[in-house]
Design a protein around this motif. Structure first.
Motif, PDB file in Angstrom:
ATOM      1  N   ILE A 282       4.674   5.734   1.935  1.00 42.08           N
ATOM      2  CA  ILE A 282       3.568   5.620   0.981  1.00 42.08           C
ATOM      3  C   ILE A 282       3.141   4.157   0.956  1.00 42.08           C
ATOM      4  O   ILE A 282       3.961   3.268   0.689  1.00 42.08           O
ATOM      5  CB  ILE A 282       3.992   6.059  -0.429  1.00 42.08           C
ATOM      6  N   THR A 284       0.804   1.413  -0.844  1.00 43.84           N
ATOM      7  CA  THR A 284       0.076   1.184  -2.085  1.00 43.84           C
ATOM      8  C   THR A 284      -0.839  -0.032  -1.942  1.00 43.84           C
ATOM      9  O   THR A 284      -0.874  -0.681  -0.892  1.00 43.84           O
ATOM     10  CB  THR A 284       1.043   0.983  -3.255  1.00 43.84           C
ATOM     11  N   ASN A 298       7.376  13.465  -9.934  1.00 46.12           N
ATOM     12  CA  ASN A 298       6.327  12.466  -9.706  1.00 46.12           C
ATOM     13  C   ASN A 298       6.988  11.110  -9.509  1.00 46.12           C
ATOM     14  O   ASN A 298       7.964  10.783 -10.193  1.00 46.12           O
ATOM     15  CB  ASN A 298       5.371  12.385 -10.900  1.00 46.12           C
ATOM     16  N   SER A 310       1.134   2.884 -10.637  1.00 41.66           N
ATOM     17  CA  SER A 310       0.521   4.006  -9.920  1.00 41.66           C
ATOM     18  C   SER A 310       1.497   5.169  -9.927  1.00 41.66           C
ATOM     19  O   SER A 310       2.706   4.991 -10.098  1.00 41.66           O
ATOM     20  CB  SER A 310       0.153   3.621  -8.478  1.00 41.66           C
ATOM     21  N   TYR A 312       2.418   9.090  -7.988  1.00 40.65           N
ATOM     22  CA  TYR A 312       2.218  10.000  -6.865  1.00 40.65           C
ATOM     23  C   TYR A 312       2.936  11.314  -7.164  1.00 40.65           C
ATOM     24  O   TYR A 312       4.083  11.317  -7.609  1.00 40.65           O
ATOM     25  CB  TYR A 312       2.746   9.382  -5.569  1.00 40.65           C
ATOM     26  N   ASN A 313       2.255  12.432  -6.930  1.00 42.64           N
ATOM     27  CA  ASN A 313       2.826  13.744  -7.214  1.00 42.64           C
ATOM     28  C   ASN A 313       3.781  14.201  -6.111  1.00 42.64           C
ATOM     29  O   ASN A 313       4.085  13.435  -5.190  1.00 42.64           O
ATOM     30  CB  ASN A 313       1.719  14.776  -7.464  1.00 42.64           C
ATOM     31  N   GLU A 315       3.357  16.043  -3.622  1.00 41.76           N
ATOM     32  CA  GLU A 315       2.762  15.965  -2.280  1.00 41.76           C
ATOM     33  C   GLU A 315       2.458  14.520  -1.903  1.00 41.76           C
ATOM     34  O   GLU A 315       1.846  14.255  -0.871  1.00 41.76           O
ATOM     35  CB  GLU A 315       1.470  16.790  -2.233  1.00 41.76           C
ATOM     36  N   PHE A 316       2.862  13.596  -2.778  1.00 42.72           N
ATOM     37  CA  PHE A 316       2.651  12.156  -2.604  1.00 42.72           C
ATOM     38  C   PHE A 316       1.174  11.799  -2.506  1.00 42.72           C
ATOM     39  O   PHE A 316       0.765  10.944  -1.732  1.00 42.72           O
ATOM     40  CB  PHE A 316       3.457  11.622  -1.416  1.00 42.72           C
ATOM     41  N   GLU A 317       0.407  12.500  -3.356  1.00 41.24           N
ATOM     42  CA  GLU A 317      -0.992  12.166  -3.557  1.00 41.24           C
ATOM     43  C   GLU A 317      -1.104  11.395  -4.864  1.00 41.24           C
ATOM     44  O   GLU A 317      -0.437  11.711  -5.855  1.00 41.24           O
ATOM     45  CB  GLU A 317      -1.848  13.433  -3.626  1.00 41.24           C
ATOM     46  N   LYS A 318      -1.959  10.395  -4.885  1.00 37.33           N
ATOM     47  CA  LYS A 318      -2.088   9.548  -6.062  1.00 37.33           C
ATOM     48  C   LYS A 318      -2.729  10.313  -7.213  1.00 37.33           C
ATOM     49  O   LYS A 318      -3.705  11.041  -7.020  1.00 37.33           O
ATOM     50  CB  LYS A 318      -2.929   8.317  -5.721  1.00 37.33           C
ATOM     51  N   VAL A 319      -2.146  10.153  -8.424  1.00 36.39           N
ATOM     52  CA  VAL A 319      -2.639  10.842  -9.621  1.00 36.39           C
ATOM     53  C   VAL A 319      -3.051   9.780 -10.641  1.00 36.39           C
ATOM     54  O   VAL A 319      -2.244   9.335 -11.455  1.00 36.39           O
ATOM     55  CB  VAL A 319      -1.570  11.775 -10.221  1.00 36.39           C
ATOM     56  N   ASP A 320      -4.305   9.361 -10.611  1.00 40.23           N
ATOM     57  CA  ASP A 320      -4.772   8.280 -11.475  1.00 40.23           C
ATOM     58  C   ASP A 320      -4.803   8.671 -12.949  1.00 40.23           C
ATOM     59  O   ASP A 320      -4.702   7.811 -13.829  1.00 40.23           O
ATOM     60  CB  ASP A 320      -6.169   7.819 -11.047  1.00 40.23           C
TER      61      ASP A 320
END
Length: 373
Positions: A282, A284, A298, A310, A312-313, A315-320
């Motif tokens: 990941i 950043t 998370n 920051s 990440y969920n 699936e290691f997608e960013k969750v703002d």
């Protein structure tokens, strides 16, 4: 011009969706299920420059208590129901690691002097550490420490590549050593889904697994190749190579996140067939100070940059949406921020300026060792 002080340490409650974020001599608390703040920065707090900050934080087993310690050489115990302070204990030297015993009757603390002490929480009587004998001592700085769940052993790592497994509370009885690292050991943790295995990382760019009671090495995973492209610009010889700064486990998915000092990358390792394997990286936007998985898998990351946190969920997608409130809240402001990367100084004086070498040598020369009778 003053700047916002980043969150230097973060730790997640083992039973509740609460993340504690250290900010100078205060800490904030965030609900990780919705991103809302539970405990905010004090409105009347205004300290500049910042000279006190938390060096370590740790929850007890059920998450009802939080222990903190900072530059002021005080160990504080907080009630997580209302975040009131329950107890304070003085420390002889600055604390590098702290942990509750399984029944929360004692706090065990390792200091930069190389010693480990235990502090009773059964009463509020202050302890004079000048007279108290340590549980155990290293001839080198203790960098991290962990107790086994049954409180029978205390495991310590030091600056000289050693990992020692000692009986608790009779630390003079050494069960074994876990030897193999070729640079400072910075992080040690028991594997949450198999607590007979110890996981360690440090300055040699490896993650190692150990049989705790035998001291035998079960795996060495070299991650230097994976972090090479994300190494920070070297300030001196001690920071030329990446150094592992923190580890965090996702128990549900059997994952390990590995962060490196001054790097903007986190490595994700998966546990398959009793071994860790590299899964992904990941990247950043700014250097990472600390990491912590929450109870919903998370990954929370604190940064040295404009964005403080920051998320990440799975699936290691960013969750703002989860980090929006904490990134916009009031935090400590300072004209001068202390060195956030002292971890590089744990290395062995590789071409450091002569004045620093002499200063460290003089400190070592004058260090008084405490021994049992």
């Amino acid at each position: 011009m003053s700047t916002r002080l980043p969150f230097t340490k973060i730790v997640h409650n083992p039973t509740k969706p609460e993340l504690v974020l250290a900010n100078g001599h205060h800490f904030l608390v965030l609900n990780t299920s919705n991103g809302e703040l539970i405990k905010t920065y004090p409105q009347d707090a205004n300290v500049n420059p910042v000279t006190d900050y938390y060096r370590c934080m740790s929850f007890n087993k059920d998450g009802s208590l939080l222990a903190t310690s900072g530059e002021n050489k005080q160990i504080c115990v907080w009630d997580t129901q209302d975040w009131s302070i329950k107890n304070t204990k003085p420390a002889y030297k600055r604390i590098n690691a702290v942990q509750f015993t399984s029944d929360s009757s004692e706090i065990v603390a390792a200091d930069k002097f190389g010693d480990v002490y235990n502090h009773s929480l059964k009463d509020d009587t202050p302890i004079n550490e000048e007279k108290q004998l340590p549980v155990l001592g290293h001839v080198s700085m203790v960098t991290d420490m962990v107790l086994t769940p049954d409180d029978k052993f205390v495991i310590t790592s030091d600056r000289d590549e050693h990992i020692r497994v000692s009986r608790y509370p009779n630390g003079y009885n050494i069960e074994c050593f876990c030897l193999g690292h070729t640079d400072v050991v910075t992080c040690i943790q028991l594997l949450p889904w198999n607590e007979s295995i110890l996981v360690s990382g440090g300055g040699d760019g490896t993650i190692r697994l150990w049989d705790v009671l035998k001291g035998t090495q079960l795996q060495t995973l070299d991650v230097k190749e994976q972090i090479e492209a994300y190494k920070p610009t070297a300030a001196d010889a001690n920071s030329e190579d990446a150094i592992i700064s923190s580890l965090s486990f996702d128990i549900k998915n059997k994952l390990l996140a590995v962060a490196f000092a001054k790097s903007a990358a986190v490595l994700i390792l998966s546990y398959i067939d009793d071994k860790f394997n590299y899964q992904q990286t990941i990247v950043t936007e700014s250097p990472i100070l600390d990491i912590a998985f929450d109870n919903q898998s998370n990954l929370w990351i604190s940064h040295d940059g404009p964005q403080l946190v920051s998320v990440y969920n799975q699936e290691f997608e960013k969750v703002d949406s989860l980090s929006e409130q904490i990134n916009n809240t009031k935090v400590c402001q300072s004209d001068k921020i202390f060195d956030l990367y002292t971890i590089f100084g744990l290395r062995k004086f590789l071409e450091l300026p002569e004045n620093l070498v002499n200063a460290y040598a003089e400190e070592a020369k004058n260090k008084k060792r405490k021994t049992t009778a």
